[in-house]
Design a protein around this motif. Sequence first.
Motif, PDB file in Angstrom:
ATOM      1  N   LEU A 178       0.777  -1.058  -0.078  1.00 59.43           N
ATOM      2  CA  LEU A 178       0.028  -0.178   0.130  1.00 59.43           C
ATOM      3  C   LEU A 178       0.809   1.220  -0.077  1.00 59.43           C
ATOM      4  O   LEU A 178       0.466   1.943  -0.542  1.00 59.43           O
ATOM      5  N   SER A 179       1.920   1.279   0.861  1.00 59.43           N
ATOM      6  CA  SER A 179       2.759   2.262   0.736  1.00 59.43           C
ATOM      7  C   SER A 179       3.475   2.429  -0.649  1.00 59.43           C
ATOM      8  O   SER A 179       3.561   3.773  -1.157  1.00 59.43           O
ATOM      9  N   LYS A 180       3.638   1.586  -1.516  1.00 57.05           N
ATOM     10  CA  LYS A 180       4.103   1.788  -2.841  1.00 57.05           C
ATOM     11  C   LYS A 180       2.967   2.511  -3.677  1.00 57.05           C
ATOM     12  O   LYS A 180       3.489   3.293  -4.488  1.00 57.05           O
ATOM     13  N   VAL A 181       1.723   1.971  -3.389  1.00 57.57           N
ATOM     14  CA  VAL A 181       1.024   2.637  -4.401  1.00 57.57           C
ATOM     15  C   VAL A 181       0.913   4.221  -3.972  1.00 57.57           C
ATOM     16  O   VAL A 181       0.700   5.083  -4.880  1.00 57.57           O
ATOM     17  N   VAL A 182       0.851   4.403  -2.709  1.00 52.39           N
ATOM     18  CA  VAL A 182       0.893   5.972  -2.235  1.00 52.39           C
ATOM     19  C   VAL A 182       2.059   6.710  -2.493  1.00 52.39           C
ATOM     20  O   VAL A 182       1.717   7.912  -3.270  1.00 52.39           O
ATOM     21  N   TYR A 183       3.012   6.044  -2.618  1.00 46.31           N
ATOM     22  CA  TYR A 183       4.402   6.841  -3.071  1.00 46.31           C
ATOM     23  C   TYR A 183       4.264   6.909  -4.618  1.00 46.31           C
ATOM     24  O   TYR A 183       4.666   8.150  -4.937  1.00 46.31           O
ATOM     25  N   LYS A 184       3.851   6.233  -5.304  1.00 45.06           N
ATOM     26  CA  LYS A 184       3.807   6.491  -6.647  1.00 45.06           C
ATOM     27  C   LYS A 184       2.970   7.604  -7.238  1.00 45.06           C
ATOM     28  O   LYS A 184       2.986   8.368  -7.992  1.00 45.06           O
ATOM     29  N   ARG A 185       1.662   7.741  -6.529  1.00 42.08           N
ATOM     30  CA  ARG A 185       0.903   8.672  -6.583  1.00 42.08           C
ATOM     31  C   ARG A 185       1.511   9.958  -6.258  1.00 42.08           C
ATOM     32  O   ARG A 185       1.215  11.160  -6.944  1.00 42.08           O
TER      33      ARG A 185
END
Length: 248
Positions: A225-232
């Motif tokens: 989930l951190s990866k998703v937020v970081y990419k955004r």
Amino acid sequence: MEDKELNIIDHLDELRKRLIITAVAFVIFFIASFIYVEEIYNWFVKDLDFDLMVLGPSDIIWIYFMLAGVVAIAATIPVIALQIWLFVKPALMPNEVRATLAYIPALFLLFIGGLAFGYFVIFPTILQFLIELGDGMFITSFTADKYFTFVFNMTIPFAVLFELPVVTMFLTSLGIINPYVLQKLRKYAYFVLVVIAISITPPDFMSDFMVMVPLLLLYEISISLSKVVYKRRVRRESLREDTYEEGL
């Protein structure tokens, strides 16, 4: 120098205000829970095939405080989340304000979800295993103090650790952490989670395993989930820079 000192004082005053509001909310919820503690107790013991014992008068009031305290903490979680959000809100961009606001109900729902998972899945399984382990060897009876201590050991850690994905997403959205740091810390995090699992469960492998696996999965979910937020976040910052350069 004076401006910096005033700024720090303002921040400390704001923090003090948020802490006071949280403490007042907890006290209110605690008093309300204490008033209805008998109903809370009856809900916890309604499915038991045996009666709980107390070894002294002080045990009764201790159990009342324990039950009221846990319910009050659960009810205060949204207040805590809101106060944290209000404290960091001035430092957020308008789009970040809207995005992080969604984490407040998520924190409460995950806390309740963690309690439910521990109480309805982990707790009965381990309790049944331990009772069957001593079947025919011991007369099984429980004091209310020991019983509720065991219940909360099987539920509270899950309630807290179920917050990990949302907390990770929130901190990632603020730029405080990123998924690559979490990946580097994976082995240390695993060690801490294993220690937690062993500490809160009875000394048998099955109990340790049943608690350990969900905790490790939670950490991996948090990284994803951190990866998703970081990419955004990176995408938004890139668009912001492009817009700024076009404006020049």
